[in-house]
Design a protein around this motif. Sequence first.
Motif, short mmCIF file in Angstrom:
data_model
loop_
_atom_site.label_atom_id
_atom_site.label_comp_id
_atom_site.label_asym_id
_atom_site.label_seq_id
_atom_site.Cartn_x
_atom_site.Cartn_y
_atom_site.Cartn_z
N LYS A 12 0.84 -1.22 -0.14
CA LYS A 12 0.02 0.03 -0.13
C LYS A 12 0.94 1.33 0.10
O LYS A 12 1.89 1.29 0.83
CB LYS A 12 -0.87 -0.04 1.20
CG LYS A 12 -2.00 1.15 1.23
CD LYS A 12 -2.70 1.12 2.55
CE LYS A 12 -3.38 2.33 2.52
NZ LYS A 12 -4.60 2.28 3.58
N VAL A 14 1.14 5.37 0.23
CA VAL A 14 0.54 6.58 0.78
C VAL A 14 1.32 7.67 0.46
O VAL A 14 2.48 7.81 0.72
CB VAL A 14 0.37 6.26 2.44
CG1 VAL A 14 -0.45 7.49 3.01
CG2 VAL A 14 -0.30 4.93 2.65
N SER A 16 1.89 11.44 1.81
CA SER A 16 1.47 12.25 2.65
C SER A 16 2.69 12.68 3.46
O SER A 16 3.67 12.20 3.20
CB SER A 16 0.34 11.65 3.71
OG SER A 16 0.10 12.47 4.72
N ALA A 18 4.97 12.09 6.36
CA ALA A 18 4.97 10.93 7.02
C ALA A 18 5.59 11.39 8.47
O ALA A 18 5.45 10.66 9.40
CB ALA A 18 6.43 10.13 6.38
N ILE A 21 1.61 11.94 9.58
CA ILE A 21 0.29 11.02 9.02
C ILE A 21 -0.36 10.29 10.05
O ILE A 21 0.42 9.72 11.12
CB ILE A 21 0.64 10.30 7.84
CG1 ILE A 21 -0.41 9.62 7.39
CG2 ILE A 21 1.98 9.18 8.25
CD1 ILE A 21 -0.27 9.17 5.68
N LEU A 23 -2.74 6.85 10.52
CA LEU A 23 -3.18 5.47 9.62
C LEU A 23 -3.89 4.97 10.40
O LEU A 23 -4.33 4.87 11.47
CB LEU A 23 -1.75 4.63 9.17
CG LEU A 23 -0.61 5.28 8.32
CD1 LEU A 23 0.50 4.54 8.43
CD2 LEU A 23 -1.12 5.85 7.14
N TYR A 27 1.06 -2.18 9.97
CA TYR A 27 1.80 -2.42 8.76
C TYR A 27 3.22 -3.38 9.29
O TYR A 27 3.49 -3.11 10.39
CB TYR A 27 2.28 -1.48 8.05
CG TYR A 27 1.19 -0.62 7.30
CD1 TYR A 27 0.67 -0.96 6.08
CD2 TYR A 27 0.56 0.42 7.97
CE1 TYR A 27 -0.26 -0.48 5.53
CE2 TYR A 27 -0.52 1.20 7.38
CZ TYR A 27 -1.17 0.77 6.20
OH TYR A 27 -1.98 1.31 5.68
N TYR A 54 2.50 2.47 13.87
CA TYR A 54 1.55 1.86 13.04
C TYR A 54 2.22 0.52 12.61
O TYR A 54 1.74 0.06 11.57
CB TYR A 54 1.25 2.71 11.69
CG TYR A 54 0.62 4.31 12.33
CD1 TYR A 54 -0.59 3.93 12.76
CD2 TYR A 54 1.41 5.34 12.18
CE1 TYR A 54 -1.32 5.25 13.12
CE2 TYR A 54 0.64 6.42 12.51
CZ TYR A 54 -0.39 6.34 13.24
OH TYR A 54 -1.34 7.55 13.39
#
Length: 89
Positions: A12, A14, A16, A18, A21, A23, A27, A54
């Motif tokens: 995935k 993303v 943005s 970091a 961000i 989420l 992950y 995350y």
Amino acid sequence: MIKYLKLEKKAKFVLSDATNIELDEQYDILISETLISSLHKEDFGFIVNNLKKYLTKDLIIIPEELELNVKEFNKNQEINHFLKFNSYK
């Protein structure tokens, strides 16, 4: 790298900032491409520290470590600065 590892269906991406961000899921792997730009545009340490929350407990961070050795020349004096950042600490 994702294509080489045949992870296209699992990866995935993303787009943005970091460093701040938020989420909605955990992950397993964080791959950062900020090494060259981290010297003047993006701070690798802030990125990794924000994204760690995350990542699962068995996380993999690429790169694992960043080392930087900078020499400063000031009025005939050489000053060495050494920075070492470990992604897991």
